[in-house]
Design a protein around this motif. Sequence first.
Motif, mmCIF file in Angstrom:
data_model
loop_
_atom_site.group_PDB
_atom_site.id
_atom_site.type_symbol
_atom_site.label_atom_id
_atom_site.label_comp_id
_atom_site.label_asym_id
_atom_site.label_seq_id
_atom_site.Cartn_x
_atom_site.Cartn_y
_atom_site.Cartn_z
ATOM 1 N N ASP A 60 19.818 29.890 33.021
ATOM 2 C CA ASP A 60 18.198 29.894 34.005
ATOM 3 C C ASP A 60 17.391 31.023 33.291
ATOM 4 O OD1 ASP A 60 19.639 28.572 35.764
ATOM 5 O OD2 ASP A 60 19.640 30.701 37.490
ATOM 6 N N THR B 12 6.607 26.296 27.822
ATOM 7 C CA THR B 12 5.389 24.465 28.323
ATOM 8 C C THR B 12 4.579 24.955 28.813
ATOM 9 O OG1 THR B 12 7.933 23.192 27.934
ATOM 10 C CG2 THR B 12 6.073 22.316 28.607
ATOM 11 N N CYS B 13 4.490 25.324 29.590
ATOM 12 C CA CYS B 13 3.058 26.294 30.267
ATOM 13 C C CYS B 13 1.829 26.858 29.141
ATOM 14 C CB CYS B 13 3.455 27.123 31.694
ATOM 15 S SG CYS B 13 4.758 26.398 32.860
ATOM 16 N N ALA C 185 15.914 28.396 30.397
ATOM 17 C CA ALA C 185 15.097 27.259 31.640
ATOM 18 C C ALA C 185 13.716 27.871 31.709
ATOM 19 C CB ALA C 185 15.763 26.969 32.777
ATOM 20 N N LYS C 186 13.926 29.723 31.718
ATOM 21 C CA LYS C 186 12.637 29.583 32.474
ATOM 22 C C LYS C 186 11.909 30.045 31.220
ATOM 23 C CE LYS C 186 11.514 34.707 34.133
ATOM 24 N NZ LYS C 186 12.046 36.476 34.624
ATOM 25 N N LYS C 187 12.087 30.194 30.019
ATOM 26 C CA LYS C 187 12.144 30.944 28.396
ATOM 27 C C LYS C 187 11.009 29.282 28.847
ATOM 28 C CE LYS C 187 14.147 35.310 26.381
ATOM 29 N NZ LYS C 187 15.175 34.872 25.791
ATOM 30 N N LYS C 188 11.842 28.727 28.581
ATOM 31 C CA LYS C 188 11.152 27.234 28.096
ATOM 32 C C LYS C 188 10.447 26.196 29.084
ATOM 33 C CE LYS C 188 12.790 22.416 27.506
ATOM 34 N NZ LYS C 188 14.226 21.865 27.496
ATOM 35 N N HIS C 189 10.655 26.926 30.301
ATOM 36 C CA HIS C 189 8.964 26.665 31.023
ATOM 37 C C HIS C 189 7.891 27.645 30.450
ATOM 38 C CE1 HIS C 189 7.292 25.924 35.064
ATOM 39 N NE2 HIS C 189 6.803 27.088 35.003
ATOM 40 N N PHE C 190 7.922 28.466 30.258
ATOM 41 C CA PHE C 190 6.708 29.460 30.472
ATOM 42 C C PHE C 190 5.943 29.131 28.837
ATOM 43 C CE2 PHE C 190 8.551 32.307 33.907
ATOM 44 C CZ PHE C 190 7.352 32.096 34.183
#
Length: 132
Positions: free
Chosen positions: A76, A86-87, A79-84
């Motif tokens: 998680d 990407t954003c 995934a959180k680091k990857k999400h931010f």
Amino acid sequence: MPPRRRSSSGYRGVRERPNGTFYAEIRTGDEHIDLGTSETAHEAARAYTPDEQRRLLIDETDERAWLLWVARFPEDVVAKKKHFATCKTTQKAAKKENCLFLRADKAAKHAFIKAQIVGPHTISDNDDRWAD
């Protein structure tokens, strides 16, 4: 840094009102949290201490919960680091694209205005393309 001054009541965060009662509050920057009014400075100070301790316990509980979550679900965190990331990349690209669009739009308006000044007027004065 100089030591913090104590109020006239002798307790941190406790102040005397003009009517002789005492009130306790927590100040953090511009935020003021009212803890209530009491007849004596000592009672007001007792209201101040448990609230501060409760806030510290909540912070410690949140920290422990976060550490347990990270240990149990490391995917998680990834995934959180990857999400931010990407954003952030998407926002930069959108900002650059918008900036290029605005530049092109501005250049087109300037070219249009120059053509109208130099050549004969082919549009009316209330045309939207004149608005800048």
